[in-house]
Design a protein around this motif. Structure first.
Motif: not given
Length: 291
Positions: A223-227, A240-253, A258-260, A274-280
């Motif tokens: 859904g991130a691409a639509d935003v 908004k929180i999205y499932p994300y592929h993190l470093q070393n193919n780790r899955k996280g959030f 996004y701004l124009p 603007f992206i922030k790793d909130v997996t922990e």
């Protein structure tokens, strides 16, 4: 008969005299026109800040005014040899200028365009742009036309932009949040250090002309691409929180916003994310909920 011959001779002499007068008048008009053209040419060359020179295969034919004003040197340095500019170029630029000139005069190239520094006086250096191109006259003779322009202010402005960009990169690189920019074709144009930490992908891997989603196809599914596309339409998204592929193919959030990206003419030229790793954080919340 003698009278008739004498009369014919007088008529011929009068006709020839008229022709001479017409030719003299025509020559006088041509001289006046040439004088006018020379006057306008002189006014034109004296009114432009650029310097130009004309050379054939044998010698330098013309050097426009302001050469000494622009370079701080007598025009004799290029009247003797066009390579005279190399001798007054900055030591750091000299080899590059020499190679560029050598390649131009040896090779098939029909134009030369180079920026370099020259010593104007003492320790005062100025940036100049030198251009040389060929002109073939209708007679078949080939002339070389050179242009010199002082670009010191322009170069200083470019250097200040580079310094400001480096400063901005250092500031954005020290922020504990991933920041990236995309152009209108969804190609990355900026990628800070934190984005490298979050994704495990270096800037040179991402900012390489490829479409952003070629690197991160999972964003088309979460859904991130639509935003992002909505941001191109001028809409600012909320975090908004999205499932994300993190470093070393780790899955996280990640928490994404996004701004124009809008230029000085109020046109949308891309987006900034603007992206922030909130997996922990998500893991801690999950533990708390279970508790």
């Amino acid at each position: 008969l003698l009278i008739l011959l004498f009369f014919i001779l007088i008529l011929r002499s009068a006709s020839k005299l008229r022709q001479i007068r017409k030719q003299s008048l025509a020559d006088s008009i041509d001289l006046q026109e040439a004088g006018k053209r020379e006057k306008w040419f002189r006014i034109f060359t004296e009114s432009i800040p650029q310097v130009f020179w004309i050379q054939n295969d044998i010698k330098t034919i013309y050097i426009s005014p302001h050469f000494e004003d622009l370079t701080g040197h007598s025009e004799s340095i290029i009247r003797q040899s066009i390579s005279g500019l190399i001798d007054i170029s900055h030591p750091e630029d000299q080899e590059r200028v020499k190679e560029t000139h050598g390649a131009y005069w040896r090779g098939p190239s029909k134009a030369l365009d180079i920026n370099f520094r020259i010593r104007k006086s003492g320790d005062h250096w100025v940036w100049i742009r030198e251009r040389i191109f060929q002109y073939r006259h209708m007679t078949g003779e080939v002339f070389f036309v050179g242009l010199l322009e002082d670009i010191t202010e322009r170069q200083s402005f470019i250097e200040s932009i580079k310094d400001n960009r480096l400063l901005l990169d250092n500031i954005l690189g020290s922020i504990n949040e991933g920041i990236f920019g995309l152009d209108k074709d969804f190609k990355p144009i900026y990628w800070n250090k934190e984005m490298e930490s979050i994704t495990g992908k270096k800037k040179n891997e991402i900012v390489n002309g490829q479409v952003f989603f070629d690197h991160f196809p999972h964003l088309l599914e979460n859904g991130a691409a639509d935003v992002m596309k909505e941001a191109f339409a001028g809409k600012t998204s909320q975090p908004k929180i999205y499932p994300y592929h993190l470093q070393n193919n780790r899955k996280g959030f990640t928490s994404d916003k996004y701004l124009p990206l809008i230029n000085a003419r109020d046109e949308i030229t891309g987006i900034i994310g603007f992206i922030k790793d909130v997996t922990e954080d998500m893991a801690r919340e999950s533990i708390l909920e279970k508790t």
